[in-house]
Enzyme design. Structure first.
Site, short mmCIF file in Angstrom:
data_model
loop_
_atom_site.label_atom_id
_atom_site.label_comp_id
_atom_site.label_asym_id
_atom_site.label_seq_id
_atom_site.Cartn_x
_atom_site.Cartn_y
_atom_site.Cartn_z
N ASP A 222 0.88 -1.17 0.00
CA ASP A 222 0.00 0.00 0.00
C ASP A 222 0.92 1.23 0.00
OD1 ASP A 222 -2.33 1.62 0.42
OD2 ASP A 222 -1.79 1.73 2.54
N LEU A 223 0.41 2.38 -0.33
CA LEU A 223 1.24 3.60 -0.39
C LEU A 223 0.98 4.54 0.80
CD1 LEU A 223 3.24 5.40 -2.07
CD2 LEU A 223 1.20 6.47 -3.03
N ASP A 224 -0.25 5.07 0.85
CA ASP A 224 -0.57 6.09 1.86
C ASP A 224 -0.51 5.48 3.27
OD1 ASP A 224 -1.33 8.29 0.04
OD2 ASP A 224 -2.99 6.98 -0.52
N THR B 78 1.29 10.42 3.74
CA THR B 78 0.21 11.15 3.09
C THR B 78 -1.16 10.92 3.71
OG1 THR B 78 0.30 9.33 1.52
CG2 THR B 78 1.25 11.42 0.80
N LYS C 38 -9.08 5.84 6.73
CA LYS C 38 -7.84 5.22 6.25
C LYS C 38 -8.10 4.10 5.26
CE LYS C 38 -4.64 6.07 10.03
NZ LYS C 38 -4.00 5.44 11.19
N GLY C 39 -7.50 4.20 4.08
CA GLY C 39 -7.58 3.13 3.09
C GLY C 39 -8.90 3.09 2.34
N ARG D 116 -12.23 7.24 -2.52
CA ARG D 116 -12.64 8.65 -2.47
C ARG D 116 -14.12 8.82 -2.13
NH1 ARG D 116 -10.85 12.24 -7.47
NH2 ARG D 116 -8.87 11.22 -6.97
N SER E 285 -2.35 0.75 -4.41
CA SER E 285 -2.97 1.90 -3.73
C SER E 285 -4.27 2.25 -4.43
CB SER E 285 -2.04 3.11 -3.78
OG SER E 285 -2.74 4.26 -3.34
N ALA E 286 -5.29 2.56 -3.63
CA ALA E 286 -6.58 2.97 -4.19
C ALA E 286 -6.53 4.41 -4.69
CB ALA E 286 -7.65 2.85 -3.12
N SER E 287 -5.42 5.11 -4.40
CA SER E 287 -5.38 6.54 -4.75
C SER E 287 -5.03 6.78 -6.20
CB SER E 287 -4.35 7.25 -3.87
OG SER E 287 -4.24 8.60 -4.30
N ARG E 288 -5.78 7.66 -6.84
CA ARG E 288 -5.50 8.03 -8.22
C ARG E 288 -4.25 8.90 -8.30
NH1 ARG E 288 -10.90 7.33 -11.42
NH2 ARG E 288 -11.87 5.90 -9.97
N LYS F 281 -11.17 -1.60 -1.46
CA LYS F 281 -10.79 -2.40 -0.29
C LYS F 281 -11.92 -2.27 0.73
CE LYS F 281 -5.95 -1.03 -1.04
NZ LYS F 281 -4.76 -0.31 -0.53
N GLU G 58 0.16 -3.25 4.63
CA GLU G 58 -0.95 -2.28 4.76
C GLU G 58 -1.00 -1.61 6.13
OE1 GLU G 58 -3.61 -0.75 3.82
OE2 GLU G 58 -3.97 -1.44 1.77
N ASP G 59 -1.47 -0.38 6.15
CA ASP G 59 -1.68 0.32 7.43
C ASP G 59 -3.16 0.41 7.81
OD1 ASP G 59 -2.23 2.19 5.31
OD2 ASP G 59 -2.27 3.76 6.83
C1 G6P Z 1 -5.97 5.53 -0.42
C2 G6P Z 1 -5.98 6.37 0.83
C3 G6P Z 1 -7.35 6.93 1.09
C4 G6P Z 1 -7.89 7.62 -0.15
C5 G6P Z 1 -7.90 6.67 -1.33
C6 G6P Z 1 -8.36 7.33 -2.61
O1 G6P Z 1 -6.65 4.34 -0.16
O2 G6P Z 1 -5.56 5.59 1.95
O3 G6P Z 1 -7.27 7.83 2.17
O4 G6P Z 1 -9.20 8.10 0.07
O5 G6P Z 1 -6.58 6.18 -1.53
O6 G6P Z 1 -7.43 8.32 -2.94
P1 G6P Z 1 -7.65 9.41 -4.06
O7 G6P Z 1 -6.34 10.16 -4.05
O8 G6P Z 1 -7.86 8.69 -5.35
O9 G6P Z 1 -8.81 10.23 -3.66
MG MG Z 2 -2.86 3.13 3.52
#
Ligand code: G6P
Ligand code: MG
Length: 217
Positions: A8-10, A16, A44-45, A48, A113-116, A144, A168-169
């Site tokens: 995982d990243l964040d 972050t 967390k995790g 969006r 990571s779920a983050s874009r 997730k 993962e955190d």
């Molecule tokens: C990760 C983070 C979440 C965040 C998600 C979507 O899972 O832990 O806190 O909401 O990514 O990130 P984004 O940058 O795409 O909104």
């Molecule tokens: Mg995380």
């Protein structure tokens, strides 16, 4: 022994999670909603739109679909502006060393990571060369704790899930790893990450020899 690590990243590699938190807190304040630390922890995790629903809580019914997308976009604007200021000092302690050690041990490495913004952060931190694959968050349909993102990572690496260790955190992330049929290494508080196979306080405690031997086939 394991053949691959799926990170995982964040909150694991990058510091972050606090920036996502701050961006949601700012949005909540602007629309007159309270935001306490319990809500912060639950984010967390979480993806969006899922995070937005947690922030809105009972106020969710007051907003249309389009208004919700606009709110999520506003939060993302705050987050993207915040990460534009980051540099290598915002990597979490031990993160780069863990990646170097994993590479030296001959392991494959993926980012789930779920983050874009994950790909941009990996570039910004100068970590792109460590990853054999970065899952595109936009290609994932189910957030997730669904295992989809971890299964996609394993498939892209060409490694069976049972031969991967996920790191993962977040509670939702640990559950996603376990649902994918991987072993889970939690990073954080063992009481919170009770479903993980092992928990460390941070990647400074990541001992590649110990964790690679932990299992796999
Ligand atoms: C990760 C983070 C979440 C965040 C998600 C979507 O899972 O832990 O806190 O909401 O990514 O990130 P984004 O940058 O795409 O909104
Ligand atoms: Mg995380």
């Amino acid at each position: 022994p394991f053949k691959a690590l799926v990170f995982d990243l964040d909150g694991v590699i990058a510091d972050t999670a606090v920036l996502h938190h701050a961006a949601w807190k700012r949005l909540a304040g602007e629309i007159g909603l309270s935001f306490d630390e319990t809500i912060g922890e639950r984010l967390k995790g979480v993806d969006r739109m899922g995070s937005l629903e947690i922030v809105l809580g009972d106020a969710s019914a007051r907003y249309t679909h389009d208004e919700k997308h606009a709110l999520a976009e506003r939060k993302n604007g705050y987050y993207v502006a915040a990460i534009a200021q980051l540099g290598p000092e915002n990597l979490l302690p031990g993160a780069r060393e863990a990646l170097v050690a994993a590479r030296a041990a001959g392991l494959k490495i993926a980012l789930a990571s779920a983050s874009r913004s994950a790909g941009a952060l990996v570039e910004r931190f100068g970590l792109a060369d460590f990853f054999d694959h970065v899952v595109d968050a936009a290609s994932i349909a189910r957030p997730k704790p669904d295992p989809e993102i971890f299964l996609a990572a394993a498939r892209a690496l060409g490694v069976a899930p049972g031969d991967c260790l996920g790191i993962e955190d977040a509670v939702a992330g640990v559950d996603a790893i376990r649902a994918a049929g991987m072993r889970a290494l939690g990073v954080g508080d063992g009481a919170v990450l009770a479903h993980a196979d092992a928990v460390i306080g941070g990647l400074t405690e990541f001992d590649v020899a110990r964790f690679v031997a932990m299992s796999g086939s």
